[in-house]
Scaffold this motif. Structure first.
Motif, mmCIF file in Angstrom:
data_model
loop_
_atom_site.group_PDB
_atom_site.id
_atom_site.type_symbol
_atom_site.label_atom_id
_atom_site.label_comp_id
_atom_site.label_asym_id
_atom_site.label_seq_id
_atom_site.Cartn_x
_atom_site.Cartn_y
_atom_site.Cartn_z
ATOM 1 N N ARG A 149 0.844 -1.141 -0.005
ATOM 2 C CA ARG A 149 -0.025 0.130 -0.006
ATOM 3 C C ARG A 149 0.935 1.311 0.160
ATOM 4 N NH1 ARG A 149 -1.580 3.792 3.166
ATOM 5 N NH2 ARG A 149 -3.577 4.685 3.126
ATOM 6 N N PRO A 153 1.866 3.522 -5.641
ATOM 7 C CA PRO A 153 2.160 4.330 -6.846
ATOM 8 C C PRO A 153 3.459 3.957 -7.591
ATOM 9 C CG PRO A 153 1.631 5.590 -5.083
ATOM 10 C CD PRO A 153 1.633 4.168 -4.675
ATOM 11 N N PHE A 215 -3.071 8.261 -6.677
ATOM 12 C CA PHE A 215 -2.639 7.569 -5.633
ATOM 13 C C PHE A 215 -1.465 8.474 -5.008
ATOM 14 C CE2 PHE A 215 -3.954 3.347 -7.080
ATOM 15 C CZ PHE A 215 -4.870 3.187 -6.162
#
Length: 221
Positions: A149, A153, A215
């Protein structure tokens, strides 16, 4: 202006070349699927190797990671495709591209994973182990989901680079999107198929680029 449009944006030429380019797009999709999947798995194990407390495992992992990050992917591809036959190893263009780009991208994915794992506080490891989880269970169930997480990106950005990287496969005459467009150009004596290939890449990658930006803004907030 009319000559420019006829040479680069000839809709009739694009329409005739489209079926040929779609075949190349299918090959590009297969390449991307193979390279991304193998790269994610290989990068994960490289990251674990680089973070290992055991020197005999850590140092080779660091060397492999640095070596394949420093080596240009085109040089690696030509070596695999043209160099291995001199050692008696015959390899198809598809496997040559997959192997070369797997080695290259595993090192980049590995660095992304490593950064994500190191971003997790040490207390998370200790808390997970105190509940009775093994080292492997701690990594799989506690550390890795948070690490992915944190660096999602970067993983997506690297995946976008993989898609663009597959265009180098045309060097070994593999019928991916760019190679198909270039063949269509040589048959029609018109650059419109190249422009059509560029538009296909743009349509495929632009949403991913915007998703990465979203993101990044979310993590920054």
């Amino acid at each position: 202006m009319e000559l420019f449009l006829d040479q680069f944006f000839n809709l009739d030429v694009m329409a005739r070349a489209l079926p040929f380019l779609l075949q190349g797009l299918w090959m590009t999709a297969k390449l991307c699927a193979a390279v991304v999947l193998l790269g994610l798995v290989g990068g994960f194990f490289l990251a674990l190797g680089c973070l290992s407390p055991r020197r005999w495992l850590r140092w080779p992992s660091v060397v492999v990671t640095d070596f394949f990050r420093a080596l240009p992917p085109l040089v690696l591809l030509i070596f695999v495709y043209s160099g291995l036959p001199f050692a008696g190893v015959q390899i198809s263009p598809f496997l040559a591209v997959v192997l070369a780009f797997f080695l290259n991208n595993s090192s980049y994915y590995g660095e992304v994973y490593r950064a994500g794992i190191q971003s997790i506080p040490r207390g998370q490891w200790e808390a997970a182990r105190s509940t009775g989880l093994t080292q492997a269970q701690t990594i799989a169930w506690v550390i890795l989901p948070q690490a992915v997480r944190n660096v999602l990106p970067d993983l997506l950005s690297n995946t976008i680079e993989v898609v663009k990287l597959t265009s180098l496969a045309s060097v070994v005459s593999l019928g991916e999107l760019l190679y198909s467009a270039n063949m269509a150009r040589s048959l029609t004596y018109n650059a419109s198929p190249i422009m059509l290939a560029a538009l296909i890449y743009l349509v495929l990658l632009w949403p991913l680029v915007r998703l990465v930006s979203r993101f990044q803004r979310g993590l920054a907030a």
